[in-house]
Design a protein around this motif. Sequence first.
Motif, mmCIF file in Angstrom:
data_model
loop_
_atom_site.group_PDB
_atom_site.id
_atom_site.type_symbol
_atom_site.label_atom_id
_atom_site.label_comp_id
_atom_site.label_asym_id
_atom_site.label_seq_id
_atom_site.Cartn_x
_atom_site.Cartn_y
_atom_site.Cartn_z
ATOM 1 N N VAL A 1 25.832 -121.333 48.544
ATOM 2 C CA VAL A 1 25.887 -121.627 50.097
ATOM 3 C C VAL A 1 26.062 -123.089 50.390
ATOM 4 O O VAL A 1 25.669 -123.879 49.308
ATOM 5 N N SER B 1 25.407 -131.575 36.207
ATOM 6 C CA SER B 1 24.586 -130.561 35.797
ATOM 7 C C SER B 1 23.898 -130.095 36.845
ATOM 8 O O SER B 1 23.222 -130.987 37.644
ATOM 9 N N LYS C 1 28.503 -125.048 38.775
ATOM 10 C CA LYS C 1 29.458 -124.660 38.147
ATOM 11 C C LYS C 1 29.652 -123.192 37.677
ATOM 12 O O LYS C 1 30.322 -122.331 37.863
HETATM 13 N N1 LIG Z 1 25.618 -124.023 46.396
HETATM 14 C C1 LIG Z 1 24.791 -123.200 45.821
HETATM 15 N N2 LIG Z 1 24.181 -122.069 46.656
HETATM 16 C C2 LIG Z 1 23.124 -121.489 46.045
HETATM 17 N N3 LIG Z 1 22.675 -121.668 44.858
HETATM 18 C C3 LIG Z 1 23.086 -122.434 44.113
HETATM 19 C C4 LIG Z 1 24.289 -123.607 44.568
HETATM 20 N N4 LIG Z 1 24.630 -124.255 43.621
HETATM 21 C C5 LIG Z 1 23.751 -124.171 42.606
HETATM 22 N N5 LIG Z 1 22.959 -122.994 42.731
HETATM 23 C C6 LIG Z 1 21.797 -122.733 41.861
HETATM 24 O O1 LIG Z 1 21.346 -123.621 41.255
HETATM 25 C C7 LIG Z 1 20.993 -123.266 39.790
HETATM 26 C C8 LIG Z 1 22.153 -124.237 38.973
HETATM 27 O O2 LIG Z 1 23.493 -123.612 39.067
HETATM 28 P P1 LIG Z 1 24.414 -123.478 37.896
HETATM 29 O O3 LIG Z 1 23.832 -123.053 36.585
HETATM 30 O O4 LIG Z 1 25.536 -122.701 38.325
HETATM 31 O O5 LIG Z 1 24.822 -124.939 37.706
HETATM 32 P P2 LIG Z 1 25.622 -125.768 36.613
HETATM 33 O O6 LIG Z 1 26.493 -126.820 37.346
HETATM 34 O O7 LIG Z 1 26.506 -124.521 35.712
HETATM 35 O O8 LIG Z 1 24.630 -126.323 35.616
HETATM 36 P P3 LIG Z 1 24.883 -126.961 34.094
HETATM 37 O O9 LIG Z 1 25.935 -127.867 34.165
HETATM 38 O O10 LIG Z 1 23.798 -127.641 33.932
HETATM 39 O O11 LIG Z 1 25.014 -125.453 33.386
HETATM 40 C C9 LIG Z 1 21.401 -121.967 39.935
HETATM 41 O O12 LIG Z 1 20.255 -121.207 39.876
HETATM 42 C C10 LIG Z 1 22.373 -121.382 40.816
HETATM 43 O O13 LIG Z 1 22.107 -120.201 41.209
#
Ligand SMILES: Nc1ncnc2c1ncn2[C@@H]1O[C@H](COP(=O)(O)OP(=O)(O)OP(=O)(O)O)[C@@H](O)[C@H]1O
Length: 557
Positions: free
Chosen positions: A253, A282, A286
């Motif tokens: 979202v 982080s 992503k």
């Molecule tokens: N735009 C968004 N809308 C809804 N939920 C989100 C959004 N962005 C992140 N999240 C939620 O936030 C949490 C972290 O997201 P995610 O693991 O994809 O991040 P990341 O950038 O891959 O983190 P890392 O680099 O630490 O692996 C998850 O629970 C994900 O569902």
Amino acid sequence: MADNDNCEQLKYFSHIMDSVADGVFTVDRDMHVIAFNRAAELMTGIKRADAVGRPCHEIFRTSVCDNGCPVREAMKKGKPVTNREVTIKNAEDKLIPVSVSASILYDDEGNPIGGVETLRSMKRIYAIMDSVADGLFTVDEGMHITHFNKAAEEITGVSAQEAIGRPCYEIFKSEACTGACPMVEAIATGQSIQREVEISDRKGRKKLISVSASTLYDAAGNVMGGVETVRDLTPITAIKEEIREKYSFRSLVSRNPAMRRLFDVMEDIAASNATVFLNGESGTGKELFARAIHDLSPRREGPMVIVNCGALPETLLESEIFGVRKGAFTGATENRPGRLELCNGGTFFLDEIGDLPLPLQVKLLRVLENHEFQPLGARSPIKADVRFITATHRNLEEMVAEGTFRQDLYFRINIVTLNIPPLRDRREDIPLLVDMALQRFNLTYNKKVRSVSPEVLKLLLTHSFPGNVRELLNLIEQSVILCRGTEITLDHLPTNFLGQSHEQAQNTRRSGKIPTAADLNALLSRYSGNRAEVARELNIDRTTLWRWMKRLGVKEF
Ligand SMILES: Nc1ncnc2c1ncn2[C@@H]1O[C@H](COP(=O)(O)OP(=O)(O)OP(=O)(O)O)[C@@H](O)[C@H]1O
């Protein structure tokens, strides 16, 4: 002569009674009507001749006739009862709201011989109540409904006719009725109580309503019941849902323009089979982006395999990705397929690619160039039918310049790059994410939290969120667990978070350095754009703040 005088006096009093605007009647000790004035006739539609001699409860048929009759109460207490709100029924069975006052009648020797009661019409005030857009109802001390306005009828689906006289819990059928009833609390504490509760309407449909309950006092300051306004939150919840849907892309979202631009190109990117590089701090989402691309791509029926390059030491990571053939090294007693092999026909997501050791970078480059790889100990290469998505929170360009990341690999993975902004640069997403998180964690923990308090929202909007969306979600999850009601307040936030938020402002002030645009924005939003307060917080004068804002391109709030 004396009889004549008495007769004249009675007539005289009768005239006086008839010229009074309020309804007035008298009863004997057995509650039979003795006198009944003209205004009482008009109010009830019952003629004086039909009323006199009958028990008064047969005429007025109020909810308090059996229990709580003001005349009986006055006789019992030996003092008048004033301004008691009751609803009488007229000859056509219509409910008439009146304010009743009752006093005792004594004979010449001072013995009580009956009572007198005045009825003042509340029609006007109730007409005003009916024109209020919010639901509004009043109860007596026994929690019986004494008035129920039009909007309350609409919200509950119950008519005033049915509701009046019944205990309010029978009408609202809310869990709060048996637990934390706002009206009971308001009457007990003398305070006004605001709360969100769920009720069931006449058809059994659940409705979220916001209530505000207060105590009702009579002219002498005695508690005579309570008044509650009720607002149906269903339309607001529906609007919130609509907004979230509007700003949702798969499970992501956002209403931020930069994020929306990414959403707009996702389907094309997904369809292309091109290697995608996701760059962002982080917790910015992503992995969610990677999943969305996979789910939208022609490979969606295939597997999505995730490898976190930072999670394993080099040797393990190598065998994990590329697999091992029997005899490759001592201990390799059987063939073990690598994740690349298992990913055949799917999407291979290499998270934290910045942590990939240099020797493995070379091997990965070969896979990207030749679409084949060699498991450890294998004689011949295997075809790799995978689509690569990579991600990192690191600055790969800097790593290339430092020599810790291969430039050729950087170019290979950097075909389509999505830069995901940190949460502090898209604060408009915070309320949206909070709503999403509340819905998610209510389901997980079987809670009914609907919102965060304005103070909490203000704090969230000014926090820098180094852990991005993940941090926000963790915070809401912890608060939902601690919250027993429907609103998260400062008390539910973890103490370490409250400490951090305060420290953030202090650090900016103490450092003496020019703050970042994000910090200034955060402070401006915390003080609702009041520059004088922001300047005071930073210990600078307003002109300096103005200069900093201009230099950093920070707009007025
Ligand atoms: N735009 C968004 N809308 C809804 N939920 C989100 C959004 N962005 C992140 N999240 C939620 O936030 C949490 C972290 O997201 P995610 O693991 O994809 O991040 P990341 O950038 O891959 O983190 P890392 O680099 O630490 O692996 C998850 O629970 C994900 O569902």
